[in-house]
Design a protein around this motif. Structure first.
Motif, PDB file in Angstrom:
ATOM      1  N   PHE A 145       0.608  -1.154   0.079  1.00 54.00           N
ATOM      2  CA  PHE A 145      -0.046  -0.016   0.102  1.00 54.00           C
ATOM      3  C   PHE A 145       0.711   1.274   0.268  1.00 54.00           C
ATOM      4  N   SER A 146       1.912   1.244   0.663  1.00 57.71           N
ATOM      5  CA  SER A 146       2.726   2.544   0.884  1.00 57.71           C
ATOM      6  C   SER A 146       3.473   2.755  -0.505  1.00 57.71           C
ATOM      7  N   LEU A 147       3.805   1.598  -1.116  1.00 60.56           N
ATOM      8  CA  LEU A 147       4.555   1.976  -2.596  1.00 60.56           C
ATOM      9  C   LEU A 147       3.526   2.800  -3.454  1.00 60.56           C
ATOM     10  N   LEU A 148       2.206   2.020  -3.537  1.00 58.76           N
ATOM     11  CA  LEU A 148       1.304   2.649  -4.407  1.00 58.76           C
ATOM     12  C   LEU A 148       1.123   4.113  -4.054  1.00 58.76           C
ATOM     13  N   GLN A 149       0.845   4.373  -2.793  1.00 56.96           N
ATOM     14  CA  GLN A 149       0.648   5.797  -2.121  1.00 56.96           C
ATOM     15  C   GLN A 149       1.816   6.801  -2.710  1.00 56.96           C
ATOM     16  N   GLN A 150       3.116   6.432  -2.655  1.00 52.25           N
ATOM     17  CA  GLN A 150       4.033   7.285  -2.988  1.00 52.25           C
ATOM     18  C   GLN A 150       4.019   7.485  -4.466  1.00 52.25           C
ATOM     19  N   HIS A 151       3.369   6.480  -5.200  1.00 57.54           N
ATOM     20  CA  HIS A 151       3.480   6.825  -6.621  1.00 57.54           C
ATOM     21  C   HIS A 151       2.073   7.301  -7.040  1.00 57.54           C
ATOM     22  N   ASN A 152       1.083   7.342  -6.113  1.00 56.73           N
ATOM     23  CA  ASN A 152      -0.412   7.880  -6.546  1.00 56.73           C
ATOM     24  C   ASN A 152      -0.732   6.903  -7.715  1.00 56.73           C
ATOM     25  N   VAL A 153      -0.500   5.458  -7.382  1.00 63.07           N
ATOM     26  CA  VAL A 153      -1.240   4.341  -8.209  1.00 63.07           C
ATOM     27  C   VAL A 153      -2.314   3.855  -7.536  1.00 63.07           C
ATOM     28  N   ALA A 154      -3.626   3.697  -7.860  1.00 61.42           N
ATOM     29  CA  ALA A 154      -4.725   3.072  -7.375  1.00 61.42           C
ATOM     30  C   ALA A 154      -4.551   1.752  -7.109  1.00 61.42           C
ATOM     31  N   HIS A 155      -4.684   1.142  -6.128  1.00 56.77           N
ATOM     32  CA  HIS A 155      -4.868  -0.367  -5.958  1.00 56.77           C
ATOM     33  C   HIS A 155      -6.405  -0.707  -6.456  1.00 56.77           C
ATOM     34  N   VAL A 156      -6.585  -1.888  -7.140  1.00 59.94           N
ATOM     35  CA  VAL A 156      -7.879  -2.211  -7.684  1.00 59.94           C
ATOM     36  C   VAL A 156      -8.459  -2.949  -6.673  1.00 59.94           C
ATOM     37  N   VAL A 157      -9.635  -2.336  -6.252  1.00 61.66           N
ATOM     38  CA  VAL A 157     -10.633  -3.153  -5.359  1.00 61.66           C
ATOM     39  C   VAL A 157     -11.434  -3.873  -6.140  1.00 61.66           C
ATOM     40  N   ASP A 159     -13.762  -7.589  -6.734  1.00 63.44           N
ATOM     41  CA  ASP A 159     -14.949  -8.387  -6.117  1.00 63.44           C
ATOM     42  C   ASP A 159     -15.002  -9.713  -6.919  1.00 63.44           C
ATOM     43  N   ALA A 160     -14.578 -10.768  -6.445  1.00 62.57           N
ATOM     44  CA  ALA A 160     -14.705 -12.088  -7.242  1.00 62.57           C
ATOM     45  C   ALA A 160     -14.614 -13.430  -6.253  1.00 62.57           C
ATOM     46  N   PRO A 161     -15.313 -14.426  -6.608  1.00 66.63           N
ATOM     47  CA  PRO A 161     -14.988 -15.445  -5.807  1.00 66.63           C
ATOM     48  C   PRO A 161     -13.735 -16.466  -5.670  1.00 66.63           C
ATOM     49  N   THR A 162     -12.856 -16.086  -6.526  1.00 66.59           N
ATOM     50  CA  THR A 162     -11.860 -16.915  -6.964  1.00 66.59           C
ATOM     51  C   THR A 162     -10.560 -16.450  -6.367  1.00 66.59           C
ATOM     52  N   PHE A 163     -10.206 -14.946  -6.209  1.00 64.80           N
ATOM     53  CA  PHE A 163      -9.092 -14.155  -5.641  1.00 64.80           C
ATOM     54  C   PHE A 163      -9.279 -13.232  -4.488  1.00 64.80           C
ATOM     55  N   PRO A 164      -8.572 -12.930  -3.989  1.00 62.04           N
ATOM     56  CA  PRO A 164      -8.980 -11.959  -2.601  1.00 62.04           C
ATOM     57  C   PRO A 164      -9.420 -10.589  -2.990  1.00 62.04           C
ATOM     58  N   CYS A 165     -10.428 -10.145  -2.133  1.00 58.40           N
ATOM     59  CA  CYS A 165     -10.810  -8.789  -2.481  1.00 58.40           C
ATOM     60  C   CYS A 165     -10.326  -7.950  -1.190  1.00 58.40           C
ATOM     61  N   ILE A 166      -9.233  -7.323  -1.575  1.00 56.94           N
ATOM     62  CA  ILE A 166      -8.413  -6.238  -0.707  1.00 56.94           C
ATOM     63  C   ILE A 166      -8.881  -5.073  -0.704  1.00 56.94           C
ATOM     64  N   GLU A 167      -9.503  -4.519   0.201  1.00 57.76           N
ATOM     65  CA  GLU A 167     -10.203  -3.064   0.080  1.00 57.76           C
ATOM     66  C   GLU A 167      -9.249  -2.108   0.526  1.00 57.76           C
ATOM     67  N   ALA A 168      -8.857  -1.287  -0.419  1.00 59.08           N
ATOM     68  CA  ALA A 168      -7.537  -0.257   0.037  1.00 59.08           C
ATOM     69  C   ALA A 168      -7.824   0.694  -0.912  1.00 59.08           C
ATOM     70  N   VAL A 169      -7.611   2.115  -0.740  1.00 58.34           N
ATOM     71  CA  VAL A 169      -7.770   3.299  -1.587  1.00 58.34           C
ATOM     72  C   VAL A 169      -6.178   3.713  -1.298  1.00 58.34           C
ATOM     73  N   THR A 170      -5.549   3.844  -2.355  1.00 58.70           N
ATOM     74  CA  THR A 170      -4.053   4.253  -2.273  1.00 58.70           C
ATOM     75  C   THR A 170      -3.727   5.523  -3.219  1.00 58.70           C
ATOM     76  N   ALA A 171      -4.803   6.229  -3.855  1.00 60.22           N
ATOM     77  CA  ALA A 171      -4.412   7.321  -4.676  1.00 60.22           C
ATOM     78  C   ALA A 171      -5.370   8.200  -4.712  1.00 60.22           C
ATOM     79  N   ASP A 172      -5.338   9.377  -5.491  1.00 62.64           N
ATOM     80  CA  ASP A 172      -6.297  10.133  -5.433  1.00 62.64           C
ATOM     81  C   ASP A 172      -7.440   9.943  -6.197  1.00 62.64           C
TER      82      ASP A 172
END
Length: 239
Positions: A145-157, A159-172
């Motif tokens: 999360f810190s790396l994405l925040q440093q570069h203002n890159v959004a983590h994609v939230v 939603d799916a049954p087969t891979f993790p749903c990681i809810e985090a907002v890392t950009a503007d």
């Protein structure tokens, strides 16, 4: 700014539903009058010539935005390593002009978090908005999360049954991909689920891109329009 749309538009499964009576050459323009953004998926599978991007831009209303899925050569074959030439080739092909939105970088499910590799990749990205979709649980870490925040890159939230749903907002801005909560690429989102995503988007209170990827049975356009209604989001053609 909130943009809600679908992941792709070329789906034969939609022919007898959303595209009923619409010739295939007009599918993009038809969908673009009902949503505010579309993800371009073909760019993931092969390098698209600039003429394709110009054509797609011309077929959509003023104010419309595309997100572009980054090349799998970079994410899946090179796995984010030694990507400088491939990245330059890919980004130089984009010819959407003012209709260019974020570039989506979707990772393979086997790729684990590697801080030095990701740090180098993020540093190589050209200016503009970028969104990052990991599909391995090891990315659920503050270092990521810190790396994405440093570069203002959004983590994609996602939603799916087969891979993790990681809810985090890392950009503007925020970036959401809704792949189908119960059945991957298939299941429709019901009213309660759409209400829940609308609340999250309001709480994040920033520019947001939402893409419905539950495309296999045609739920995506309807779900996109229903979520847009909940958030009072106008169509691009009305802006």
């Amino acid at each position: 700014m909130i943009r809600i749309g679908t992941s792709g538009w070329r789906y034969p499964e939609w022919r007898d539903g959303f595209y009923r009576g619409i010739p295939q050459r007009r599918w993009l323009g038809h969908l673009a009058r009902h949503v505010g953004t579309i993800e371009i998926n073909g760019s993931f599978y092969r390098l698209q010539p600039p003429s394709n991007y110009r054509k797609w831009a011309a077929e959509t209303p003023d104010g419309f935005l595309f997100s572009v899925k980054g090349s799998r050569l970079i994410t899946h074959h090179k796995r984010l390593r030694h990507i400088e030439d491939a990245l330059q080739t890919f980004t130089s092909s984009l010819a959407l002009g003012p209709k260019q939105g974020p570039i989506l970088w979707q990772l393979p499910s086997t790729l684990r978090f590697d801080e030095p590799v990701l740090k180098d990749f993020l540093a190589a990205l050209p200016p503009g908005r970028h969104a990052f979709e990991p599909r391995h649980e090891s990315f659920r870490t503050d270092a990521y999360f810190s790396l994405l925040q440093q570069h203002n890159v959004a983590h994609v939230v996602s939603d799916a049954p087969t891979f993790p749903c990681i809810e985090a907002v890392t950009a503007d801005f925020a970036y959401i991909r809704l792949h189908g909560h119960d059945e991957l690429y298939i299941s429709s989102y019901d009213d309660e689920q759409l209400d829940g995503w609308a609340r999250k988007i309001r709480d994040w209170d920033r520019d947001t891109f939402v893409y419905f990827d539950n495309t296999m049975k045609g739920a995506a356009p309807d779900n996109a329009q229903k979520l847009a209604q909940r958030l009072d989001v106008p169509l691009a053609s009305h802006t």
